[in-house]
Design a protein around this motif. Structure first.
Motif, PDB file in Angstrom:
ATOM      1  N   PRO A 101      24.274 -23.634  -8.854  1.00  0.00           N
ATOM      2  CA  PRO A 101      24.103 -22.219  -9.182  1.00  0.00           C
ATOM      3  C   PRO A 101      24.850 -21.828 -10.454  1.00  0.00           C
ATOM      4  O   PRO A 101      24.667 -20.729 -10.976  1.00  0.00           O
ATOM      5  N   ASP A 102      25.707 -22.745 -10.950  1.00  0.00           N
ATOM      6  CA  ASP A 102      26.465 -22.480 -12.179  1.00  0.00           C
ATOM      7  C   ASP A 102      25.755 -23.037 -13.416  1.00  0.00           C
ATOM      8  O   ASP A 102      26.305 -23.035 -14.504  1.00  0.00           O
ATOM      9  N   SER A 103      24.529 -23.508 -13.248  1.00  0.00           N
ATOM     10  CA  SER A 103      23.878 -24.249 -14.337  1.00  0.00           C
ATOM     11  C   SER A 103      23.114 -23.342 -15.306  1.00  0.00           C
ATOM     12  O   SER A 103      22.868 -22.168 -15.040  1.00  0.00           O
ATOM     13  N   THR A 104      22.692 -23.948 -16.413  1.00  0.00           N
ATOM     14  CA  THR A 104      21.895 -23.232 -17.414  1.00  0.00           C
ATOM     15  C   THR A 104      20.608 -22.683 -16.777  1.00  0.00           C
ATOM     16  O   THR A 104      20.206 -21.543 -17.023  1.00  0.00           O
ATOM     17  N   MET A 105      19.957 -23.515 -15.956  1.00  0.00           N
ATOM     18  CA  MET A 105      18.681 -23.088 -15.378  1.00  0.00           C
ATOM     19  C   MET A 105      18.888 -21.899 -14.430  1.00  0.00           C
ATOM     20  O   MET A 105      18.100 -20.954 -14.435  1.00  0.00           O
ATOM     21  N   ALA A 106      19.975 -21.959 -13.647  1.00  0.00           N
ATOM     22  CA  ALA A 106      20.240 -20.864 -12.703  1.00  0.00           C
ATOM     23  C   ALA A 106      20.409 -19.550 -13.460  1.00  0.00           C
ATOM     24  O   ALA A 106      20.065 -18.483 -12.950  1.00  0.00           O
ATOM     25  N   ARG A 107      20.918 -19.653 -14.700  1.00  0.00           N
ATOM     26  CA  ARG A 107      21.114 -18.423 -15.466  1.00  0.00           C
ATOM     27  C   ARG A 107      19.797 -17.826 -15.967  1.00  0.00           C
ATOM     28  O   ARG A 107      19.755 -16.690 -16.408  1.00  0.00           O
ATOM     29  N   GLU A 108      18.740 -18.613 -15.905  1.00  0.00           N
ATOM     30  CA  GLU A 108      17.412 -18.101 -16.281  1.00  0.00           C
ATOM     31  C   GLU A 108      16.720 -17.429 -15.095  1.00  0.00           C
ATOM     32  O   GLU A 108      15.640 -16.867 -15.227  1.00  0.00           O
ATOM     33  N   ALA A 109      17.352 -17.543 -13.912  1.00  0.00           N
ATOM     34  CA  ALA A 109      16.653 -17.172 -12.678  1.00  0.00           C
ATOM     35  C   ALA A 109      16.615 -15.670 -12.425  1.00  0.00           C
ATOM     36  O   ALA A 109      17.588 -14.969 -12.654  1.00  0.00           O
ATOM     37  N   ASP A 110      15.457 -15.195 -11.945  1.00  0.00           N
ATOM     38  CA  ASP A 110      15.396 -13.861 -11.363  1.00  0.00           C
ATOM     39  C   ASP A 110      15.788 -13.960  -9.892  1.00  0.00           C
ATOM     40  O   ASP A 110      16.429 -13.089  -9.338  1.00  0.00           O
ATOM     41  N   SER A 111      15.342 -15.056  -9.261  1.00  0.00           N
ATOM     42  CA  SER A 111      15.701 -15.328  -7.870  1.00  0.00           C
ATOM     43  C   SER A 111      16.252 -16.740  -7.793  1.00  0.00           C
ATOM     44  O   SER A 111      15.856 -17.612  -8.567  1.00  0.00           O
ATOM     45  N   LEU A 112      17.137 -16.946  -6.829  1.00  0.00           N
ATOM     46  CA  LEU A 112      17.797 -18.246  -6.729  1.00  0.00           C
ATOM     47  C   LEU A 112      17.756 -18.743  -5.285  1.00  0.00           C
ATOM     48  O   LEU A 112      17.943 -17.961  -4.356  1.00  0.00           O
ATOM     49  N   VAL A 113      17.495 -20.033  -5.108  1.00  0.00           N
ATOM     50  CA  VAL A 113      17.724 -20.647  -3.804  1.00  0.00           C
ATOM     51  C   VAL A 113      18.731 -21.775  -4.034  1.00  0.00           C
ATOM     52  O   VAL A 113      18.362 -22.867  -4.483  1.00  0.00           O
ATOM     53  N   PRO A 114      20.020 -21.511  -3.787  1.00  0.00           N
ATOM     54  CA  PRO A 114      21.015 -22.577  -3.975  1.00  0.00           C
ATOM     55  C   PRO A 114      20.895 -23.582  -2.827  1.00  0.00           C
ATOM     56  O   PRO A 114      20.809 -23.177  -1.675  1.00  0.00           O
ATOM     57  N   VAL A 115      20.870 -24.884  -3.142  1.00  0.00           N
ATOM     58  CA  VAL A 115      20.561 -25.845  -2.073  1.00  0.00           C
ATOM     59  C   VAL A 115      21.799 -26.420  -1.388  1.00  0.00           C
ATOM     60  O   VAL A 115      21.680 -27.139  -0.397  1.00  0.00           O
ATOM     61  N   ASN A 116      22.985 -26.176  -1.937  1.00  0.00           N
ATOM     62  CA  ASN A 116      24.246 -26.530  -1.247  1.00  0.00           C
ATOM     63  C   ASN A 116      24.384 -27.993  -0.836  1.00  0.00           C
ATOM     64  O   ASN A 116      24.799 -28.281   0.286  1.00  0.00           O
ATOM     65  N   ALA A 117      24.069 -28.905  -1.718  1.00  0.00           N
ATOM     66  CA  ALA A 117      24.229 -30.322  -1.371  1.00  0.00           C
ATOM     67  C   ALA A 117      25.580 -30.880  -1.824  1.00  0.00           C
ATOM     68  O   ALA A 117      25.880 -32.048  -1.578  1.00  0.00           O
ATOM     69  N   GLY A 118      26.399 -30.077  -2.493  1.00  0.00           N
ATOM     70  CA  GLY A 118      27.674 -30.599  -3.013  1.00  0.00           C
ATOM     71  C   GLY A 118      27.413 -31.519  -4.193  1.00  0.00           C
ATOM     72  O   GLY A 118      26.264 -31.784  -4.556  1.00  0.00           O
ATOM     73  N   ILE A 119      28.507 -32.033  -4.785  1.00  0.00           N
ATOM     74  CA  ILE A 119      28.332 -32.889  -5.965  1.00  0.00           C
ATOM     75  C   ILE A 119      27.628 -34.188  -5.551  1.00  0.00           C
ATOM     76  O   ILE A 119      28.034 -34.834  -4.593  1.00  0.00           O
ATOM     77  N   GLU A 120      26.571 -34.527  -6.274  1.00  0.00           N
ATOM     78  CA  GLU A 120      25.881 -35.802  -6.024  1.00  0.00           C
ATOM     79  C   GLU A 120      26.232 -36.729  -7.186  1.00  0.00           C
ATOM     80  O   GLU A 120      25.915 -36.437  -8.335  1.00  0.00           O
ATOM     81  N   VAL A 121      26.901 -37.812  -6.869  1.00  0.00           N
ATOM     82  CA  VAL A 121      27.409 -38.692  -7.923  1.00  0.00           C
ATOM     83  C   VAL A 121      26.421 -39.812  -8.242  1.00  0.00           C
ATOM     84  O   VAL A 121      26.211 -40.154  -9.406  1.00  0.00           O
ATOM     85  N   SER A 122      25.835 -40.399  -7.225  1.00  0.00           N
ATOM     86  CA  SER A 122      24.900 -41.499  -7.478  1.00  0.00           C
ATOM     87  C   SER A 122      23.727 -40.995  -8.329  1.00  0.00           C
ATOM     88  O   SER A 122      23.223 -39.894  -8.092  1.00  0.00           O
ATOM     89  N   VAL A 123      23.324 -41.805  -9.295  1.00  0.00           N
ATOM     90  CA  VAL A 123      22.200 -41.401 -10.139  1.00  0.00           C
ATOM     91  C   VAL A 123      20.941 -41.204  -9.294  1.00  0.00           C
ATOM     92  O   VAL A 123      20.160 -40.276  -9.518  1.00  0.00           O
ATOM     93  N   ALA A 124      20.753 -42.063  -8.314  1.00  0.00           N
ATOM     94  CA  ALA A 124      19.591 -41.918  -7.429  1.00  0.00           C
ATOM     95  C   ALA A 124      19.798 -40.713  -6.522  1.00  0.00           C
ATOM     96  O   ALA A 124      20.744 -40.671  -5.733  1.00  0.00           O
ATOM     97  N   ALA A 125      18.916 -39.751  -6.648  1.00  0.00           N
ATOM     98  CA  ALA A 125      19.060 -38.521  -5.855  1.00  0.00           C
ATOM     99  C   ALA A 125      18.640 -38.778  -4.412  1.00  0.00           C
ATOM    100  O   ALA A 125      17.553 -39.303  -4.159  1.00  0.00           O
ATOM    101  N   THR A 126      19.495 -38.439  -3.466  1.00  0.00           N
ATOM    102  CA  THR A 126      19.133 -38.591  -2.047  1.00  0.00           C
ATOM    103  C   THR A 126      19.407 -37.276  -1.309  1.00  0.00           C
ATOM    104  O   THR A 126      18.489 -36.575  -0.906  1.00  0.00           O
ATOM    105  N   LYS A 127      20.700 -36.940  -1.201  1.00  0.00           N
ATOM    106  CA  LYS A 127      21.024 -35.734  -0.419  1.00  0.00           C
ATOM    107  C   LYS A 127      20.516 -34.470  -1.113  1.00  0.00           C
ATOM    108  O   LYS A 127      20.184 -33.494  -0.448  1.00  0.00           O
TER     109      LYS A 127
END
Ligand code: M6R
Length: 614
Positions: A382-408
């Motif tokens: 929610p702190d990102s550049t894209m979030a700042r473009e948002a009229d509406s936001l759905v924050p997904v709350n997955a915490g920091i994802e470190v692995s390059v391969a997205a899973t959580k």
């Protein structure tokens, strides 16, 4: 892409920079470097390849290096120029008194280079970044003021950048700025930090401020001043970061990817918290501000995303159309931005991005915004550049994802789409209440089903060991699990480098079937429901061509034993929710295959966690 860290204080700068770079290593890892001020002189230390190579150099020169209490560091994902020591950041000017690190791309670097060469600057690298070093140095020669030099230089630079600069004539000072690339300041006691992302500084401070585009920060150990591009002072907006440093620990798992796969039951619980309390109550999405009447009248929805987020978006399309009867188009952002899209104020445009920094998706939502569309962003940041473009936001709350391969983060995006689709269906009254209640109940108990898969991984590991030596892999599914097949294939190819492709099972006989023989494993996602029998027939056709058949299923059907040589069974689940469960064994399969092959699971070659260039 690429990572920046800067430190000024009373501790050994190199230790803090290397720690920060370690936490940013997922952003790029083909070379790295630091610039320190040692005894009044700027000195550079750089290495090609993994960060460990730089750590070795620092270790070998530690007596000298540890004197420095100020420095900037960088970890690179090459855009201009091959990965090499010359091209690694930091870069410097002719006199070597200044050093700069940079994320992003300077679009007019060729023109600037010609101009600077004409003024006598000698370029030593093929990077666009080196132009910044020469340009800031030439402005500094005129102004003798580093902040002003950076400010004047940025007036001439076109493109996206986050940069940090030190100069040996301005001791104890770091100047940094950004445009279309993130940069965050960290505030300590008698020390200050700057980083391209929170992991660079979370170990040391939770007090931070995100810089906005074109703002320039000048920091010493005891002061932080921010100005805008017209030299006006900007008030400091310090916030407390919600991140915990523990997110950057593997917690006993061999790889971050495995840890993050195992976090998924809790991630589902997190996503539901505050949005879905019980199956009898409506879904609450506080940050969706689209007027309810407008939502009822929406004529179309477009979803833009890349990679794994695109697969989550495809599931979103399926369920929103199913629940709400609104047409939904899903398109890779990189395609959307180069054609005449039919987008207007009656179109809801949804951008999906784990990082919120993916350049193509940012451009896509900005284009749509200009056309008057309401912009809804589904993001983990929610702190990102894209979030700042948002009229509406759905924050997904997955915490920091470190692995390059997205899973959580994929899991969190998929669950967020279920919530969004239910929310819209409740506003539009477009689906029977009982069906929604059943689905909400299933969502609430989903974490337990994921936990069952995670505690019983034998068949998945057996399968991984057996098929790890194969060169190709096909994943097939139909209906709502077609994106599951695509995502399973993406996970496998990106971390094991096996040529894995996902197909709609019905498409097999229109071409891909030609590739089938006994050297081709075909994994069929075979969840009970509308298309179960259809996929079974497609699997029979593949088996008849001697393909090596694997099933991923929630069915106990005994006839599967004849058709499939390996069967990965998962708990029973409704077809509509099945993608949220079926993906877990595929993530694990990809992980174990890559691990058997000895691949660098968390940092696969050529990739980076967030792709901030088009
Ligand atoms: O941060 P984003 O979700 O916008 O990133 C988009 C893709 O680069 C990303 O999903 C990528 O495909 C995954 N890391 C692959 O696992």
């Amino acid at each position: 892409m690429c990572g920046i860290v800067g430190y000024i204080g009373s501790n050994t700068a190199a230790d803090i920079l290397l720690e920060g770079l370690t936490n940013l290593e997922y952003r790029g890892y083909d070379s790295s470097g630091i610039a320190l001020n040692i005894d009044g002189k700027v000195q550079l230390f750089k290495a090609q390849g993994k960060l460990q190579n730089l750590k070795n150099i620092v270790q070998n020169n530690y007596a000298e290096i540890s004197k420095s209490k100020i420095g900037i560091g960088h970890i690179r994902w090459a855009t201009h120029g091959v990965p090499s020591i010359e091209n690694a950041h930091p870069h410097t000017c002719n006199c070597g008194r200044l050093a700069v690190v940079h994320n992003g791309i300077i679009e007019n670097f060729k023109e600037l280079k010609v101009k600077l060469e004409a003024q006598g600057c000698t370029f030593r690298s093929q990077t666009d970044t080196e132009t910044i070093a020469h340009l800031v140095a030439s402005k500094f020669a005129q102004t003798k003021d580093l902040t002003e030099a950076v400010r004047l230089a940025t007036k001439e630079i076109e493109g996206a950048y986050a940069i940090a600069v030190i100069h040996q004539d301005v001791e104890g000072t770091i100047v940094a700025t950004r445009r279309n690339a993130p940069l965050v300041i960290g505030f300590g006691e008698g020390e200050n930090f700057v980083g391209s992302d929170i992991p660079a500084l979370i170990q040391y401070t939770k007090k931070a401020m995100y810089l906005d585009d074109n703002q320039i920060v000048t920091m010493t150990a005891d002061s932080v001043k921010v100005i805008d591009s017209d030299n006006n002072p900007v008030a400091l907006k310090i916030e407390n970061l919600p991140w915990e440093p523990v997110a950057l620990s593997k917690m006993g798992y061999k790889h971050f990817m495995l840890k993050e796969i195992h976090e998924q039951p809790d991630i589902v619980r997190n996503v539901l918290t505050g949005k879905l309390s019980t199956s009898d109550e409506p879904v609450i999405l506080k940050e969706v501000t689209l007027d309810r009447e407008k939502l009822k009248d929406l004529s179309r929805i477009q979803i833009v995303a890349c990679g794994t987020s695109l697969h989550a978006a495809m599931i979103g399309k399926y369920i929103i159309e199913d629940f709400c009867g609104v047409p939904v188009d899903v398109e890779p952002s990189s395609e959307y931005i180069y054609r005449k899209t039919i987008t207007d104020e009656n179109t809801l445009v949804i951008g999906v991005s784990q990082s919120g920094e993916t350049a193509d998706t940012i451009t896509a939502v900005r284009q749509a915004k200009k056309k008057g569309s309401h912009i809804l962003i589904v993001t983990n940041r929610p702190d990102s550049t894209m979030a700042r473009e948002a009229d509406s936001l759905v924050p997904v709350n997955a915490g920091i994802e470190v692995s390059v391969a997205a899973t959580k983060s994929y899991m969190a995006q998929v669950i967020s789409f279920y919530l969004l689709a239910i929310y819209m269906a409740e506003v539009k009254n477009s689906m029977p209440k009982e069906e929604l209640t059943d689905l909400k109940h299933e969502l609430v108990i989903l974490p337990q089903k994921i936990e069952k898969i995670l505690t019983n991984k034998d068949e998945i590991q057996k399968c991984a060991r057996k098929f790890s030596s194969f060169k190709d892999f096909i994943f097939v599914a139909r209906g709502i699990n077609f994106p599951t097949a695509l995502e399973g294939a993406l996970k496998l190819k990106e971390i094991s480098y096996i040529n894995a492709t996902g197909y709609s099972a019905g498409e097999l006989k229109h071409g891909p079937i030609a590739m089938l023989d006994d050297s081709m494993p075909v994994l069929a996602v075979l969840m009970k429901g509308k298309v179960y029998d259809k996929i079974l027939s497609n699997a029979e056709e593949a088996k008849a061509r001697n393909a090596r058949m694997i099933a991923l299923t929630d069915s106990e059907d005994e006839k599967l034993e004849e058709l499939f040589e390996n069967i990965i069974r998962i708990p029973e689940i409704s077809e509509i929710l099945s993608p949220a469960l079926a993906i877990v064994p595929l993530q694990l399969l990809a992980y174990y295959i890559a691990e058997f092959l000895g691949k660098d699971v968390d940092q696969p070659r050529n990739l980076a966690k967030s792709v901030t260039v088009e």
